[in-house]
Design an enzyme around this catalytic site. Structure first.
Site, PDB file in Angstrom:
ATOM      1  N   ASP A  13       0.857  -1.182   0.000  1.00 43.59           N
ATOM      2  CA  ASP A  13       0.000   0.000   0.000  1.00 43.59           C
ATOM      3  C   ASP A  13       0.898   1.238   0.000  1.00 43.59           C
ATOM      4  O   ASP A  13       2.106   1.149   0.287  1.00 43.59           O
ATOM      5  CB  ASP A  13      -0.891  -0.042   1.251  1.00 43.59           C
ATOM      6  CG  ASP A  13      -1.764   1.186   1.391  1.00 43.59           C
ATOM      7  OD1 ASP A  13      -2.402   1.555   0.392  1.00 43.59           O
ATOM      8  OD2 ASP A  13      -1.791   1.768   2.486  1.00 43.59           O
ATOM      9  N   ASP A  15      -0.227   5.317   0.920  1.00 39.80           N
ATOM     10  CA  ASP A  15      -0.448   6.268   2.012  1.00 39.80           C
ATOM     11  C   ASP A  15      -0.550   5.568   3.359  1.00 39.80           C
ATOM     12  O   ASP A  15      -1.364   4.663   3.550  1.00 39.80           O
ATOM     13  CB  ASP A  15      -1.730   7.066   1.773  1.00 39.80           C
ATOM     14  CG  ASP A  15      -1.606   8.031   0.612  1.00 39.80           C
ATOM     15  OD1 ASP A  15      -0.529   8.085   0.008  1.00 39.80           O
ATOM     16  OD2 ASP A  15      -2.595   8.731   0.306  1.00 39.80           O
ATOM     17  N   ASP A 214      -1.837  -0.691   5.951  1.00 37.47           N
ATOM     18  CA  ASP A 214      -2.158  -0.087   7.246  1.00 37.47           C
ATOM     19  C   ASP A 214      -3.643   0.148   7.478  1.00 37.47           C
ATOM     20  O   ASP A 214      -4.039   0.494   8.591  1.00 37.47           O
ATOM     21  CB  ASP A 214      -1.443   1.261   7.381  1.00 37.47           C
ATOM     22  CG  ASP A 214      -2.078   2.338   6.500  1.00 37.47           C
ATOM     23  OD1 ASP A 214      -2.459   3.388   7.049  1.00 37.47           O
ATOM     24  OD2 ASP A 214      -2.205   2.123   5.283  1.00 37.47           O
TER      25      ASP A 214
END
Length: 271
Positions: A13, A15, A214
């Protein structure tokens, strides 16, 4: 534990994981990116961002030419050398961005749900929301198979909204800061499995996979990985997997690119 020498794919991922959520800095991860590049291990970016955004970031990170997963799996950008694959350069799953916009506009007008999409505003507004430059913010509006929005209504209405989307073959997915609407058939997991199968077909051997994320929308990706790093994030819901065997899953103490580095250090300790 596994080795950096074996056939390996790293899915990441952006951001809040490889990039800092506020500054978009990635320097803490730079040494590992260089090491993986030297070992010819693909780092496959996987995000809710548009392919236009991700191609820009991919080049910045020195990962150009590799496949990537955009718009939460609704778009797969193929590797440069995969020109013989049908659909090159991009494979799009489900209905188009324009069709989703029509559905959302109808729901907003007839059922009075309150939300603001990236299509409702200009790049200056998106730059304020995200901290991006105007030119980068403009890339966020180049959706091909999803819509990004800010929800401005109650939780009760959200449940009704999700039910209506599901009836229409769409899904509502939470990202680190925004919500995303895409075809119910699309997903980071399906896109990752397709890429894994393609590498296996080309090499004759299934690669080992490591995923890093996250947010809640990273869970489907991490579920299909052999090993997973859950980077400490800002989202209050966090990431929860069905199989959190400590031998397979590592939760970091650090956030963003420092957590990314921590996860790689955990699975590939210095010899």
């Amino acid at each position: 534990m596994f080795s950096i020498q074996q056939p390996l794919l790293v899915f990441s991922d952006l951001d809040g994981t490889l990039l800092d959520s506020h500054s978009y800095d990635w320097q803490p991860a730079a040494p590992w990116l260089s090491r993986l590049h030297e070992a010819n291990i693909p780092v496959i970016l996987c995000s809710s961002k548009t392919s236009a955004e991700m191609l820009y970031l991919q080049k910045m990170l020195g990962l150009q030419g590799l496949p990537l997963i955009a718009e939460n799996g609704a778009v797969i950008q193929l590797a440069e050398q995969w020109q013989d694959i049908d659909g090159f350069p991009r494979i799009i799953s489900g209905i188009s961005h324009g069709e989703i916009c029509q559905v959302l506009n109808t729901l907003r007008e007839k059922e009075h749900f309150k939300f603001t999409t990236f299509d409702d505003v200009d790049d200056a507004t998106i730059a304020e929301w995200t901290g991006l430059s105007r030119s980068q913010a403009a890339l966020t509006q180049l959706h091909e198979a999803s819509v990004t929005l800010i929800w401005r209504d109650s939780d009760e209405h959200m449940a009704q909204f999700i039910a209506r989307l599901n009836e229409l073959g769409l899904q509502f997915m939470q990202g680190a800061r925004f919500w995303h609407v895409l075809d119910a058939s699309a997903g980071k997991d399906q896109a990752a499995n397709w890429i894994i199968a393609t590498y296996q077909q080309l090499s004759g051997r299934r690669p080992t996979t490591l995923g890093l994320g996250d947010g809640p929308n990273d869970a489907p990706l991490l579920e299909v990985m052999d090993y997973a790093v859950i980077v400490k994030g800002l989202n209050r819901e966090g990431v929860h997997l069905h199989d959190e065997d400590p031998a397979r899953v590592w939760r970091t103490q650090r956030e963003g690119p420092e957590g990314w580095r921590e996860g790689l250090d955990h699975f590939f300790p210095a010899r």
